[in-house]
Scaffold this motif. Sequence first.
Motif, PDB file in Angstrom:
ATOM      1  N   ARG A 377       0.825  -1.205   0.000  1.00  0.00           N
ATOM      2  CA  ARG A 377       0.000   0.000   0.000  1.00  0.00           C
ATOM      3  C   ARG A 377       0.856   1.251   0.000  1.00  0.00           C
ATOM      4  NH1 ARG A 377      -4.520   1.516   4.599  1.00  0.00           N
ATOM      5  NH2 ARG A 377      -5.274   3.447   3.625  1.00  0.00           N
ATOM      6  N   ILE A 378       1.934   1.228   0.765  1.00  0.00           N
ATOM      7  CA  ILE A 378       2.837   2.383   0.793  1.00  0.00           C
ATOM      8  C   ILE A 378       3.482   2.575  -0.572  1.00  0.00           C
ATOM      9  CG2 ILE A 378       4.998   3.268   1.763  1.00  0.00           C
ATOM     10  CD1 ILE A 378       4.230   1.919   4.396  1.00  0.00           C
ATOM     11  N   ALA A 379       3.941   1.494  -1.186  1.00  0.00           N
ATOM     12  CA  ALA A 379       4.591   1.586  -2.497  1.00  0.00           C
ATOM     13  C   ALA A 379       3.651   2.175  -3.539  1.00  0.00           C
ATOM     14  CB  ALA A 379       5.083   0.210  -2.940  1.00  0.00           C
ATOM     15  N   ARG A 380       2.378   1.750  -3.499  1.00  0.00           N
ATOM     16  CA  ARG A 380       1.426   2.270  -4.478  1.00  0.00           C
ATOM     17  C   ARG A 380       1.158   3.745  -4.239  1.00  0.00           C
ATOM     18  NH1 ARG A 380       1.003   1.518  -9.135  1.00  0.00           N
ATOM     19  NH2 ARG A 380       1.281  -0.698  -8.617  1.00  0.00           N
ATOM     20  N   ARG A 381       1.046   4.159  -2.987  1.00  0.00           N
ATOM     21  CA  ARG A 381       0.816   5.569  -2.684  1.00  0.00           C
ATOM     22  C   ARG A 381       2.014   6.412  -3.119  1.00  0.00           C
ATOM     23  NH1 ARG A 381      -2.109   8.017   1.489  1.00  0.00           N
ATOM     24  NH2 ARG A 381      -3.496   6.212   1.323  1.00  0.00           N
ATOM     25  N   VAL A 382       3.218   5.921  -2.854  1.00  0.00           N
ATOM     26  CA  VAL A 382       4.417   6.654  -3.259  1.00  0.00           C
ATOM     27  C   VAL A 382       4.488   6.742  -4.781  1.00  0.00           C
ATOM     28  CG1 VAL A 382       6.939   6.597  -3.296  1.00  0.00           C
ATOM     29  CG2 VAL A 382       5.703   6.110  -1.165  1.00  0.00           C
ATOM     30  N   ALA A 383       4.148   5.657  -5.465  1.00  0.00           N
ATOM     31  CA  ALA A 383       4.156   5.675  -6.935  1.00  0.00           C
ATOM     32  C   ALA A 383       3.153   6.692  -7.462  1.00  0.00           C
ATOM     33  CB  ALA A 383       3.844   4.283  -7.477  1.00  0.00           C
ATOM     34  N   ASP A 384       1.974   6.755  -6.852  1.00  0.00           N
ATOM     35  CA  ASP A 384       0.986   7.760  -7.262  1.00  0.00           C
ATOM     36  C   ASP A 384       1.534   9.168  -7.085  1.00  0.00           C
ATOM     37  OD1 ASP A 384      -0.961   5.885  -7.921  1.00  0.00           O
ATOM     38  OD2 ASP A 384      -1.937   5.974  -5.961  1.00  0.00           O
ATOM     39  N   TYR A 385       2.210   9.393  -5.967  1.00  0.00           N
ATOM     40  CA  TYR A 385       2.744  10.717  -5.673  1.00  0.00           C
ATOM     41  C   TYR A 385       3.829  11.099  -6.675  1.00  0.00           C
ATOM     42  CZ  TYR A 385       5.105  14.442  -3.005  1.00  0.00           C
ATOM     43  OH  TYR A 385       5.680  15.627  -2.611  1.00  0.00           O
ATOM     44  N   ILE A 386       4.775  10.208  -6.913  1.00  0.00           N
ATOM     45  CA  ILE A 386       5.867  10.511  -7.842  1.00  0.00           C
ATOM     46  C   ILE A 386       5.340  10.643  -9.265  1.00  0.00           C
ATOM     47  CG2 ILE A 386       8.013   9.628  -8.844  1.00  0.00           C
ATOM     48  CD1 ILE A 386       8.623   8.339  -6.148  1.00  0.00           C
ATOM     49  N   ALA A 387       4.401   9.779  -9.654  1.00  0.00           N
ATOM     50  CA  ALA A 387       3.867   9.840 -11.017  1.00  0.00           C
ATOM     51  C   ALA A 387       3.215  11.184 -11.304  1.00  0.00           C
ATOM     52  CB  ALA A 387       2.868   8.711 -11.237  1.00  0.00           C
ATOM     53  N   GLY A 388       2.632  11.801 -10.278  1.00  0.00           N
ATOM     54  CA  GLY A 388       1.985  13.085 -10.486  1.00  0.00           C
ATOM     55  C   GLY A 388       2.942  14.256 -10.568  1.00  0.00           C
ATOM     56  N   MET A 389       4.198  14.040 -10.207  1.00  0.00           N
ATOM     57  CA  MET A 389       5.169  15.137 -10.213  1.00  0.00           C
ATOM     58  C   MET A 389       5.489  15.590 -11.631  1.00  0.00           C
ATOM     59  SD  MET A 389       8.017  13.941  -7.411  1.00  0.00           S
ATOM     60  CE  MET A 389       7.636  13.788  -5.676  1.00  0.00           C
ATOM     61  N   THR A 390       5.709  16.897 -11.781  1.00  0.00           N
ATOM     62  CA  THR A 390       6.287  17.399 -13.016  1.00  0.00           C
ATOM     63  C   THR A 390       7.799  17.185 -12.967  1.00  0.00           C
ATOM     64  OG1 THR A 390       6.647  19.612 -12.124  1.00  0.00           O
ATOM     65  CG2 THR A 390       4.509  19.174 -13.164  1.00  0.00           C
ATOM     66  N   ASP A 391       8.466  17.365 -14.081  1.00  0.00           N
ATOM     67  CA  ASP A 391       9.927  17.234 -14.106  1.00  0.00           C
ATOM     68  C   ASP A 391      10.564  18.188 -13.095  1.00  0.00           C
ATOM     69  OD1 ASP A 391      10.410  16.750 -17.710  1.00  0.00           O
ATOM     70  OD2 ASP A 391       9.091  15.771 -16.301  1.00  0.00           O
ATOM     71  N   THR A 392      10.115  19.425 -13.115  1.00  0.00           N
ATOM     72  CA  THR A 392      10.682  20.448 -12.230  1.00  0.00           C
ATOM     73  C   THR A 392      10.470  20.100 -10.769  1.00  0.00           C
ATOM     74  OG1 THR A 392      10.221  22.122 -13.914  1.00  0.00           O
ATOM     75  CG2 THR A 392      10.709  22.910 -11.711  1.00  0.00           C
ATOM     76  N   TYR A 393       9.266  19.675 -10.435  1.00  0.00           N
ATOM     77  CA  TYR A 393       8.954  19.355  -9.045  1.00  0.00           C
ATOM     78  C   TYR A 393       9.787  18.173  -8.563  1.00  0.00           C
ATOM     79  CZ  TYR A 393       6.170  18.652  -4.825  1.00  0.00           C
ATOM     80  OH  TYR A 393       5.758  18.539  -3.520  1.00  0.00           O
ATOM     81  N   ALA A 394       9.982  17.169  -9.429  1.00  0.00           N
ATOM     82  CA  ALA A 394      10.772  16.002  -9.040  1.00  0.00           C
ATOM     83  C   ALA A 394      12.217  16.397  -8.739  1.00  0.00           C
ATOM     84  CB  ALA A 394      10.736  14.951 -10.146  1.00  0.00           C
ATOM     85  N   VAL A 395      12.772  17.270  -9.556  1.00  0.00           N
ATOM     86  CA  VAL A 395      14.145  17.723  -9.322  1.00  0.00           C
ATOM     87  C   VAL A 395      14.229  18.491  -8.010  1.00  0.00           C
ATOM     88  CG1 VAL A 395      15.980  19.249 -10.159  1.00  0.00           C
ATOM     89  CG2 VAL A 395      14.787  17.736 -11.759  1.00  0.00           C
ATOM     90  N   LEU A 396      13.276  19.393  -7.774  1.00  0.00           N
ATOM     91  CA  LEU A 396      13.277  20.167  -6.529  1.00  0.00           C
ATOM     92  C   LEU A 396      13.081  19.272  -5.310  1.00  0.00           C
ATOM     93  CD1 LEU A 396      11.194  23.282  -7.631  1.00  0.00           C
ATOM     94  CD2 LEU A 396      13.665  23.149  -7.270  1.00  0.00           C
ATOM     95  N   ALA A 397      12.208  18.273  -5.435  1.00  0.00           N
ATOM     96  CA  ALA A 397      11.998  17.346  -4.317  1.00  0.00           C
ATOM     97  C   ALA A 397      13.275  16.588  -4.011  1.00  0.00           C
ATOM     98  CB  ALA A 397      10.865  16.376  -4.659  1.00  0.00           C
ATOM     99  N   HIS A 398      13.990  16.201  -5.041  1.00  0.00           N
ATOM    100  CA  HIS A 398      15.253  15.485  -4.840  1.00  0.00           C
ATOM    101  C   HIS A 398      16.279  16.382  -4.156  1.00  0.00           C
ATOM    102  CE1 HIS A 398      18.960  13.266  -5.781  1.00  0.00           C
ATOM    103  NE2 HIS A 398      18.195  12.202  -5.931  1.00  0.00           N
ATOM    104  N   LYS A 399      16.323  17.638  -4.554  1.00  0.00           N
ATOM    105  CA  LYS A 399      17.280  18.563  -3.947  1.00  0.00           C
ATOM    106  C   LYS A 399      16.978  18.801  -2.474  1.00  0.00           C
ATOM    107  CE  LYS A 399      18.602  21.053  -8.147  1.00  0.00           C
ATOM    108  NZ  LYS A 399      18.593  22.359  -8.873  1.00  0.00           N
ATOM    109  N   ARG A 400      15.705  18.731  -2.111  1.00  0.00           N
ATOM    110  CA  ARG A 400      15.349  18.910  -0.705  1.00  0.00           C
ATOM    111  C   ARG A 400      15.781  17.721   0.147  1.00  0.00           C
ATOM    112  NH1 ARG A 400      10.392  20.967  -2.844  1.00  0.00           N
ATOM    113  NH2 ARG A 400       9.407  18.943  -2.440  1.00  0.00           N
TER     114      ARG A 400
END
Length: 422
Positions: A377-400
């Motif tokens: 359940r956690i893996a699916r929720r995390v996948a949903d969250y990451i899948a919704g990210m834009t390219d920019t948001y994913a990069v910023l999230a990684h930097k945080r």
Amino acid sequence: MTGSGGDVRHRGERWRARYATDPAATRGRLIPEAVSPTRSDFQRDRDRIIHSAAFRRLKHKTQVFVHHEGDHYRTRLTHTLEVSQIARALARALGLDEDLAEALALSHDLGHTCFGHTGEDALDALTKGHGGFDHNAQALRIVTRLERRYAGFDGLNLAWETLEGLVKHNGPLLTPEGAPTARWAERGIPAAILEYDAVHDLELGRFAGPEAQAAALADDIAYDSHDLDDGLRAGLFELSDLEEVPFLAKLMEEIDALHPGLEPSRKIHELARRVITRFVEDVIAESTRRIEVLAPMSVEDIRGASAPVVAFSPALAEADTTIKRFLYARMYRHPSVLAVRAQADIIVADLFGAFTANPAAMPEEWRVGLDGAGGGRIARRVADYIAGMTDTYAVLAHKRLFATTPDLHWSPESRGLPLAEG
């Protein structure tokens, strides 16, 4: 009245063939709603898709080139708009419901992740033990569960015909015997599709209506045209390289004969528009021929047919395959492209590992209900969250979350190579 699309009848201000999907005869929504006095159900679906958060995020999701490398290259949003235009053109010519065709075109890429197919491949591998990841199944999750805009339901509560087309626009998922079709034989039909189908039967063993078939071909046509356009402008290959594709070589001969000495930028435009025109005209002619042979009396005849009724002719189907083969070799598998994809893969894998290990690192709305939840359940929720990210948001999230983040920019000599194969 009979037109190029066959027997067509007038309803209000719209001309629609008798085999088109009729919004007045929709099978309805999973959660019943009052009928709109001003819009058909398919018009409402189109509007709901456009106003969704997932649709807005397409603006900053990779199509072929990273968005910050130049404003002239396609994003998921611009690609989606091009597909919508072509789908409406096909629907209009064939007497289909244009609003449904448009809704399906606008929704077909909602489930794509950040970083194009790099993100999808990474999430699929990371969730392999929990059902995997498929962008089409993710689109269904978005429109049936993940969008939270309405007081009475999760998702967008789209009409049955829209959901059917979203899931089956590339053809049935089950054989007449009930087994997965060849496309799904090895990995199985995604769980998200099977789970929804169990409560709202989408008839996975039958073809989708003609509007969905038109939207699927519009997607192919848009890819063929704009990937050539973007690839040429990025310097990945030259116009002379296209001579190895007979269909494209013939188009360039026509352009040279009509406009000798045409500057390269205009020649690229001429080529792109001619690719679209030839494919669209071919689909209209071939589909009209198939419709005349089948003689469908209703959309149910098209759903129950043994083959699609909206299709390329054999000659143009081969041209489509040849163009895609050329683009795969020259754009999508270029060594520089693969190197950048590897960097994007690291970002997705790092984010997935961080959020599954510590769901509290996600925003509150994404971690609600995960206390004591199992790994799946956690893996699916995390996948949903990451899948919704834009390219920019994913990069910023990684930097945080991490001290260093892979650099997704290209070196000057790479001249803006693509990130993923759309």
